[in-house]
Design an enzyme around this catalytic site. Structure first.
Site, PDB file in Angstrom:
ATOM      1  N   ASP A  47      48.995  52.492  54.894  1.00 15.79           N
ATOM      2  CA  ASP A  47      50.208  51.544  54.850  1.00 15.79           C
ATOM      3  C   ASP A  47      50.176  50.500  55.881  1.00 15.79           C
ATOM      4  O   ASP A  47      50.501  49.398  55.696  1.00 15.79           O
ATOM      5  CB  ASP A  47      51.399  52.420  55.044  1.00 15.79           C
ATOM      6  CG  ASP A  47      51.796  53.380  54.013  1.00 15.79           C
ATOM      7  OD1 ASP A  47      51.381  53.095  52.775  1.00 15.79           O
ATOM      8  OD2 ASP A  47      52.603  54.038  53.803  1.00 15.79           O
ATOM      9  N   TYR A  50      48.111  47.807  54.936  1.00 14.29           N
ATOM     10  CA  TYR A  50      48.538  46.825  54.047  1.00 14.29           C
ATOM     11  C   TYR A  50      49.671  45.991  54.577  1.00 14.29           C
ATOM     12  O   TYR A  50      49.697  44.818  54.431  1.00 14.29           O
ATOM     13  CB  TYR A  50      49.221  47.887  52.869  1.00 14.29           C
ATOM     14  CG  TYR A  50      49.913  47.133  51.944  1.00 14.29           C
ATOM     15  CD1 TYR A  50      49.286  46.781  50.590  1.00 14.29           C
ATOM     16  CD2 TYR A  50      51.404  47.046  51.842  1.00 14.29           C
ATOM     17  CE1 TYR A  50      50.095  46.173  49.441  1.00 14.29           C
ATOM     18  CE2 TYR A  50      51.924  46.384  51.069  1.00 14.29           C
ATOM     19  CZ  TYR A  50      51.354  45.857  49.793  1.00 14.29           C
ATOM     20  OH  TYR A  50      52.039  45.308  48.856  1.00 14.29           O
ATOM     21  N   SER A  96      62.099  45.249  47.108  1.00 15.68           N
ATOM     22  CA  SER A  96      61.165  45.801  48.142  1.00 15.68           C
ATOM     23  C   SER A  96      61.805  45.725  49.434  1.00 15.68           C
ATOM     24  O   SER A  96      62.990  45.166  49.630  1.00 15.68           O
ATOM     25  CB  SER A  96      59.825  45.469  48.324  1.00 15.68           C
ATOM     26  OG  SER A  96      58.945  46.004  49.165  1.00 15.68           O
ATOM     27  N   LYS A 132      62.388  57.102  55.600  1.00 19.26           N
ATOM     28  CA  LYS A 132      61.615  56.665  54.548  1.00 19.26           C
ATOM     29  C   LYS A 132      60.803  57.439  53.822  1.00 19.26           C
ATOM     30  O   LYS A 132      59.729  57.765  54.264  1.00 19.26           O
ATOM     31  CB  LYS A 132      60.996  55.253  55.128  1.00 19.26           C
ATOM     32  CG  LYS A 132      60.373  54.469  53.908  1.00 19.26           C
ATOM     33  CD  LYS A 132      59.696  53.146  54.358  1.00 19.26           C
ATOM     34  CE  LYS A 132      59.133  52.328  53.397  1.00 19.26           C
ATOM     35  NZ  LYS A 132      58.008  52.909  52.691  1.00 19.26           N
ATOM     36  N   CYS A 427      23.996  45.009  34.136  1.00 19.06           N
ATOM     37  CA  CYS A 427      23.500  44.474  33.044  1.00 19.06           C
ATOM     38  C   CYS A 427      22.481  43.564  33.593  1.00 19.06           C
ATOM     39  O   CYS A 427      21.473  43.113  32.899  1.00 19.06           O
ATOM     40  CB  CYS A 427      24.438  43.583  32.319  1.00 19.06           C
ATOM     41  SG  CYS A 427      25.052  42.179  33.216  1.00 19.06           S
ATOM     42  N   CYS A 442      29.681  39.361  38.717  1.00 20.33           N
ATOM     43  CA  CYS A 442      28.361  39.423  37.552  1.00 20.33           C
ATOM     44  C   CYS A 442      28.801  38.238  36.441  1.00 20.33           C
ATOM     45  O   CYS A 442      30.191  38.058  36.010  1.00 20.33           O
ATOM     46  CB  CYS A 442      28.290  40.798  36.877  1.00 20.33           C
ATOM     47  SG  CYS A 442      27.649  40.670  35.207  1.00 20.33           S
ATOM     48  N   CYS A 448      27.838  41.730  29.544  1.00 24.46           N
ATOM     49  CA  CYS A 448      27.817  43.087  30.514  1.00 24.46           C
ATOM     50  C   CYS A 448      28.578  44.052  29.809  1.00 24.46           C
ATOM     51  O   CYS A 448      29.813  43.876  29.548  1.00 24.46           O
ATOM     52  CB  CYS A 448      28.426  42.672  31.883  1.00 24.46           C
ATOM     53  SG  CYS A 448      28.448  43.952  32.963  1.00 24.46           S
TER      54      CYS A 448
END
Length: 699
Positions: A47, A50, A96, A132, A427, A442, A448
């Site tokens: 957290d 983030y 949020s 929380k 691949c 890639c 692929c």
């Protein structure tokens, strides 16, 4: 300058080019982590880490507001709902919360509230403070006192309908107690699992030969998302009520009164919730909960503080993704050391190569951690870690950690440098960066196998072709048996079935095979935007696909632009649309310039019909006009204003030119307003704009 240098540079030292690259990196990383946490119930970083990414993104946007991206994390809540459940449209968004990390942040929050409301120093800002809870947010809709819908947060606007499962949680009343409740009541709160219950559940899992859960939040989220409600019933889930959504009336005047009323209606509210009169009381409350954190029988990762008075909440309102009247004061992260044993490189649907570190198992805050993402090549170089290093990891709450660095004096002599492959491990195609992107991909595309399988899964997903009965498991099985190797193969299954005999395969029968063929045939006609989204073109999400469909209306018209031979001209034409930038235009033109991709589309068009998009609105005050929004909008968000204009037939552009008809300028408008005045383009403020839309134009 490398991305390694940029990620360590203070925001104040970034120039415009560096800021643009950092915002691109942060948008990509945060989108990945939002999906991992909210949709997959499998967070990849702590957290705290983030939160650092979000704070850095917000600081850069504040310094360079003209660089705010269409896919900015500051405009997003949660992640898209899972495809396993029906979608549920929230009548009021599930927002949020903004985060605070220090005493100073909390003091700033209270100061902002005072300034916004115009309060005097003697006016008290009373807050409610509540733990929380680290669980899964849910919204419960009651009509006439009876529970009718239970839904997850999803992306804040659209969640998952999990009504059958939510009714299995004993703390959630199916019928409200008492009387006097409004006709419609939406109670919101957190579904969680207690620590003791979690440990007992894991013990049963092991005794039954099943894999244990990583932590209480994942156990709660996974239990609530079961397709079989009886499994949910068997899991020890609990619920704390903390807020509300739609209400036909408000029989309370404060946040605290609302919680007491919820308790009368039969809900459990957190007993540690308190009313707090000043910043000193807030900080004492926070410190008390932090000291009790380890002894609580449920995980918490901070404290949520809300302005108590409901009339003040309504005046304060919200910004794009969070209310102005609430904030989460987070706890510090936890750290540990362990050995980095190996690094594996995974190839995703879009070809992104992601390095995943395999760690010597270590317990951090009660959770056993064995893997961590290293994100990308730049992150590996920034950290300087090697295989065999003792690494420092960090987590907060329940999440898989991020590697912070290594302990230099513990590095063994045989530590191995991590070599990022320059060819796809699946691949063998060349792996390289796309422009200034931090990700190495890639280039094999549909060649692929790792990408083809994932692209086929995306192709049949709910927001694409949405073929019932053809999910991830079936696609994987058909792909491994080489029954389906490209999208068109799906629509020829029935014709080829005399040889394939799907009904004789394990888990299939005549009825299920016939149902599959019928479901496929129902999808032989599809809207243009869903068709474009289903192709899995990089950077082309649902919003971009809808923008393209509205602009060109037919696939033939769009392909005429994309395949005209002059790539620069094609990209320039695409970029006249708001929301279509160089990366999107490059990806689109690049996709349709590859012969194998064009062949895939042509083969598919032999099997399906792509419908023409609806004609644009022509009868509205702004139909056919090009609109530019600049400055701050105070009565609606920028996305809301854009969506409203487009729904009335207008084209919204990000830049002012001679083709612009109207510039709507809010406070802080700068160069765009100046250019509009120079060109003699009509300008108006937000009130004039709203009056125009309502048919009451001010002359």
């Amino acid at each position: 300058m490398t991305n390694k240098d940029l990620s360590n540079r203070p925001v104040s030292d970034l120039d415009e080019k560096g800021a643009k690259r950092e915002l691109a990196r942060l948008a990509m990383e945060l989108a990945f982590h939002d999906k991992s946490y909210h949709q997959d119930d499998s967070p990849q970083i702590s957290d705290a880490d983030y939160d650092k990414l979000r704070v850095r993104n917000e600081e850069i946007e504040a310094r360079f507001p003209h660089l705010v991206r269409a896919d900015s994390p500051s405009k997003r809540v949660g992640a898209a709902p899972s495809e396993k459940f029906e979608k549920y449209q929230h009548q009021m968004p599930m927002l949020s919360l903004a985060n605070a990390f220090s005493d100073e942040d909390m003091a700033d929050f209270i100061g902002r509230v005072r300034r916004f409301l115009g309060l005097d120093l003697e006016d008290k800002v009373v807050l409610t403070g509540e733990p929380k809870i680290d669980g899964l947010s849910a919204s419960l809709r009651y009509e006439k006192g009876r529970l009718v819908v239970g839904a997850t947060r999803g992306d804040g606007t659209t969640g998952e309908n999990i009504t059958r499962n939510i009714k299995m949680v004993p703390d959630i009343p199916k019928q409200l107690e008492g009387d006097g409740w409004p006709d419609v009541v939406e109670v919101r709160g957190e579904v969680y699992m207690g620590k003791a219950d979690f440990l007992a559940l894991n013990k049963r899992q092991l005794e039954e030969g099943k894999a244990p859960f990583a932590n209480p939040r994942n156990a709660a989220a996974g239990s609530l998302r079961q397709l079989d409600p009886s499994v949910t019933r068997s899991r020890p889930l609990r619920f704390f009520a903390y807020g509300w959504g739609e209400m036909t009336s408000y029989p309370f005047g404060t946040q605290y009164e609302a919680l007491q009323m919820f308790k009368q209606w039969g809900f459990t509210i957190n007993p540690l919730t308190k009313k707090l009169a000043d910043i000193e009381a807030v900080l004492v409350h926070y410190q008390g909960l932090e000291s009790r954190r380890a002894s609580l029988d449920y995980d918490i990762d901070g404290v949520v503080y809300k302005v108590d008075r409901l009339d003040w909440q309504q005046r304060l309102g919200q910004i794009s993704r969070s209310p102005r009247w609430a904030i989460a004061l987070k706890f510090p992260a936890e750290k540990a050391q362990t050995i980095l044993k190996a690094v594996e490189f995974q190839v995703g649907r879009t070809g992104a190569l992601t390095p995943v570190a395999s760690l010597e198992p270590v317990t951090v805050g009660g959770v056993v951690v064995q893997n961590a993402t290293l994100h990308n090549k730049d992150e590996i170089e920034r950290l300087g870690v090697k295989v065999g290093d003792t690494v420092l990891i960090q987590r907060a709450g329940d999440v898989i950690p991020q590697i912070l660095g290594f302990v230099e004096n513990l590095r063994p002599e045989d530590a191995e440098t991590i070599v990022f492959p320059d060819h796809c491990p699946v691949c063998g195609s060349l792996a390289m960066r796309d422009g200034d992107d931090v990700v190495i991909r890639c280039t094999g595309g549909l060649v692929c196998s790792a990408q083809r399988s994932e692209r086929l899964r995306h192709f049949v997903s709910r927001d694409a072709f949405d073929i019932e009965g053809l999910g991830e498991r079936q696609i994987k099985e058909f792909f491994e048996k080489k029954l389906v190797e490209n999208p068109a193969d799906i629509f020829t299954l029935e014709r080829r079935n005399s040889d394939l005999k799907i009904e004789e395969m394990k888990g299939w029968g005549p009825l299920s095979a016939n149902n599959l063929f019928n479901a496929i045939n129902l999808r032989r006609k599809i809207s243009l935007d869903r068709f474009l989204y289903a192709l899995g073109i990089r950077h082309v999400g649902q919003t971009t696909a809808k923008t393209l469909a509205r602009a060109w209306r037919t696939l033939e018209a769009l392909r005429a632009v994309l395949e005209q031979g002059d790539k620069e001209k094609a990209q320039a034409e695409l970029e006249t649309l708001d929301g279509i930038g160089p990366k999107v235009s490059s990806a689109l033109v690049g996709f349709f310039s590859e012969d194998h991709n064009v062949q895939v589309v042509d083969d598919l068009l032999k099997e399906v019909e792509v419908e023409e998009a609806d004609a644009p609105v022509t009868e509205s005050p702004v139909a056919g006009k090009t609109i530019v929004f600049t400055g701050s909008l105070e009565k609606m968000s920028r996305p809301e204003a854009k969506a409203r204009a487009e729904s009335l037939g207008a084209k919204v552009s990000g830049s002012v030119s001679s083709k612009t008809d109207i510039v709507v300028a809010g406070p802080g408008a700068g160069s765009k307003l100046k250019k509009a005045n120079e060109l003699g383009i009509r300008t108006m403020d937000e009130d004039e704009w709203l009056n125009l839309l309502s048919g009451m134009e001010i002359n």
